[in-house]
Design a protein around this motif. Structure first.
Motif, PDB file in Angstrom:
ATOM      1  N   ALA A  26       1.028  -1.176  -0.062  1.00 29.19           N
ATOM      2  CA  ALA A  26      -0.112  -0.174   0.016  1.00 29.19           C
ATOM      3  C   ALA A  26       0.786   1.436   0.125  1.00 29.19           C
ATOM      4  CB  ALA A  26      -1.017   0.061   1.097  1.00 29.19           C
ATOM      5  N   LEU A  27       1.815   1.241   0.879  1.00 29.34           N
ATOM      6  CA  LEU A  27       2.723   2.539   0.960  1.00 29.34           C
ATOM      7  C   LEU A  27       3.577   2.501  -0.508  1.00 29.34           C
ATOM      8  CD1 LEU A  27       4.332   4.465   2.370  1.00 29.34           C
ATOM      9  CD2 LEU A  27       5.968   2.864   3.181  1.00 29.34           C
ATOM     10  N   VAL A  28       3.924   1.531  -1.040  1.00 30.86           N
ATOM     11  CA  VAL A  28       4.549   1.576  -2.688  1.00 30.86           C
ATOM     12  C   VAL A  28       3.576   2.167  -3.447  1.00 30.86           C
ATOM     13  CG1 VAL A  28       5.642   0.162  -4.372  1.00 30.86           C
ATOM     14  CG2 VAL A  28       6.314  -0.155  -1.824  1.00 30.86           C
ATOM     15  N   GLY A  29       2.516   1.461  -3.398  1.00 31.19           N
ATOM     16  CA  GLY A  29       1.596   2.054  -4.534  1.00 31.19           C
ATOM     17  C   GLY A  29       1.012   3.674  -4.178  1.00 31.19           C
ATOM     18  N   ALA A  30       0.913   3.957  -3.007  1.00 32.05           N
ATOM     19  CA  ALA A  30       0.819   5.346  -2.519  1.00 32.05           C
ATOM     20  C   ALA A  30       1.856   6.212  -3.057  1.00 32.05           C
ATOM     21  CB  ALA A  30       0.638   5.573  -1.009  1.00 32.05           C
TER      22      ALA A  30
END
Length: 405
Positions: free
Chosen positions: A187-191
């Protein structure tokens, strides 16, 4: 505001070097049957051997024959000029300062290594490893992807310092995005990809990242789905401290400015570390530019008053009115990790329980990054580990780097 790293008093000693040690490093390695693989490797790369032999006031964590078997396969598959790869690898096994086994205690120490190649490290003064004593018997050296190497032979003295034989090759930390994927922080990478921040964060020097878990993003799913690009950027930048590497045992009760400008408040209570209202649940994951700590909540730059306590935190406390989503936000375009590294996703509420002291507010950037070493010229900084097979991408900080040589 900066952090000051406090080492146990036993580590702040002068360089220990016996007066009658006349054996040089090359002779020591050649004369140890468990290091014949390392000796052969150095014979293949004479320039690397010369560089290592000339080092002084150092501690070499020397991989055993069994540990080096994985390296042979990596070098054979790399092709072309591999001297830079070998140089980087051995630099990462060479710590500045003399650390005898008796200098290493249950409280983690974070010495700097000789690894300064910009293709592999963006840490001022050299990438780091973590050293600690486990169960009063085993010295562990922790490197990228929280890989653990145990010392099997200790305190082999030579004219320039000391050698400890280890049973696993240390892994050079990769960049933020590659390590975050390995830690299932998709999720952090996607954000960061959605806000075009991934590349800039990957390239930051001397950085501390408070990385929300996937569960943390999912817990505020309703709020995440309504964020503007500008607000999402502000939130992500609020999780990044640029210019200061703060390992868990460097963190005390203080405030520090983030990449976006607003401060976060660090609180230590009952061996638990909080960042505003978020709890650190997996500390000291090394990355090429510094360190990453996994937290259980997403921080809100517009709610800087949120505070944690020693018993519980709420993932939604910093986003009032937010509710959980069925799916994890921001993950639709991010590849799921093909393998799971348990040490990167294991959580613990008492991440500072092994520390005899926690640094107070104050200090300088150099104190955080360099700390106090076992000798007058040793440096400190740091990480954590897990035993397992060594692949090319992990061993040399990411497969993409192999293409550079």
């Amino acid at each position: 505001m900066q952090f000051k790293h406090i080492f146990p008093a036993v580590l702040a000693v002068a360089a220990v070097q016996a007066q009658n040690n006349t054996m040089n490093l090359t002779s020591l390695i050649a004369g140890n049957t468990d290091l014949s693989g390392l000796s052969q490797l150095l014979q293949q790369y004479p320039n690397v051997a010369t560089s290592l032999a000339s080092a002084s006031n150092v501690t070499l964590f020397a991989p055993s024959n069994q540990a080096l078997q994985a390296v042979s396969a990596v070098l054979a598959s790399a092709g072309g000029n591999t001297s830079n790869l070998v140089q980087a690898l051995l630099d990462y096994h060479t710590v500045k300062g003399v650390y005898l086994a008796s200098n290493i205690t249950a409280q983690p120490a974070f010495p700097r290594t000789m690894l300064n190649m910009t293709a592999y490290s963006n840490v001022t003064g050299g990438q780091v490893v973590e050293c600690r004593l486990v169960n009063n018997t085993t010295v562990e050296v922790i490197s990228g992807l929280k890989t653990v190497a145990n010392v099997t032979q200790a305190n082999l003295n030579f004219t320039g310092g000391v050698v400890h034989v280890i049973n696993s090759v240390l892994q050079i930390p990769g960049n933020f995005s590659s390590v975050a994927v390995s830690a299932n922080l998709t999720a952090l990478v996607g954000a960061t990809e959605a806000t075009n921040l991934t590349s800039s964060i990957d390239s930051l020097q001397d950085v501390t990242i408070f990385a929300p878990s996937n569960s943390a993003f999912q817990a505020i799913g309703s709020a995440a789905s309504n964020l503007s690009a500008s607000m999402a950027t502000q939130i992500l930048e609020y999780h990044v401290i640029n210019g200061t590497i703060a390992y868990s045992s460097s963190l005390g009760n203080t405030t520090i400015p983030t990449l976006g400008g607003k401060n976060v408040t660090i609180t230590v209570a009952n061996s638990t570390i909080f960042v505003n209202g978020a709890r650190v649940i997996n500390p000291d994951i090394l990355i090429s530019g510094g360190v990453m700590h996994v937290i259980d909540s997403v921080l809100n730059p517009n709610n800087t008053q949120a505070r944690g306590n020693s018993s519980e935190t709420s993932a939604t406390a910093q986003f009032s009115g937010a509710s959980s989503a069925t799916a994890v936000p921001f993950t639709s375009g991010v590849a799921t990790p093909t393998t799971t590294i348990g040490a990167l996703i294991t959580t613990a509420s008492q991440v500072a329980s092994g520390y005899s002291s926690v640094a107070p507010a104050g200090g300088s950037k150099s104190a955080v990054a360099s700390g106090a070493g076992a000798s007058s010229s040793s440096k400190a900084g740091a990480a954590a580990m897990q035993t397992g097979a060594v692949g090319a991408a992990a061993l040399f900080g990411g497969a993409a780097l192999l293409a550079n040589f």
